[in-house]
Design a protein around this motif. Structure first.
Motif, short mmCIF file in Angstrom:
data_model
loop_
_atom_site.label_atom_id
_atom_site.label_comp_id
_atom_site.label_asym_id
_atom_site.label_seq_id
_atom_site.Cartn_x
_atom_site.Cartn_y
_atom_site.Cartn_z
N ALA A 1 29.33 40.00 51.23
CA ALA A 1 28.54 39.00 50.50
C ALA A 1 29.15 38.84 49.12
N ALA B 1 28.22 36.85 45.46
CA ALA B 1 27.21 36.11 44.70
C ALA B 1 27.77 35.77 43.32
N ASP B 2 27.34 34.61 42.81
CA ASP B 2 27.72 34.25 41.45
C ASP B 2 26.48 34.08 40.59
N LEU C 1 25.43 32.21 47.27
CA LEU C 1 25.78 33.37 48.07
C LEU C 1 26.69 32.95 49.21
N THR C 2 27.77 33.70 49.39
CA THR C 2 28.70 33.47 50.49
C THR C 2 28.70 34.71 51.36
N HIS C 3 28.60 34.51 52.67
CA HIS C 3 28.65 35.62 53.62
C HIS C 3 29.90 35.48 54.49
#
Length: 69
Positions: free
Chosen positions: A26, A28-29, A34-36
């Protein structure tokens, strides 16, 4: 920090119900985006999974930083 990466998975060895080399990532910024990412590295050994996971995490960071530039 502007970005955070999380890694979890199963490097093995394990029982027949465990998928050796399955790793989830994961990213997160600060905006909450959120990118998985899910990878199936297979039975390449604990050290192999760790190195492959590190490369995948760095790749995610690289992609995010290039999109933000």
């Amino acid at each position: 920090a502007q970005l955070a990466v999380s890694i979890t998975g199963f490097a093995g060895p394990g029982s027949e119900d465990d998928e050796e080399g399955l790793v989830h990532f994961a990213l997160a910024d600060t905006t909450g985006a959120l990118t998985h990412r899910e990878e199936h590295f297979g039975p390449i050994g604990r050290d192999g999974v760790r190195i492959a996971a590190l490369r995948a995490a760095l790749d995610m960071l690289h992609e995010k930083l290039n999109l933000s530039a």
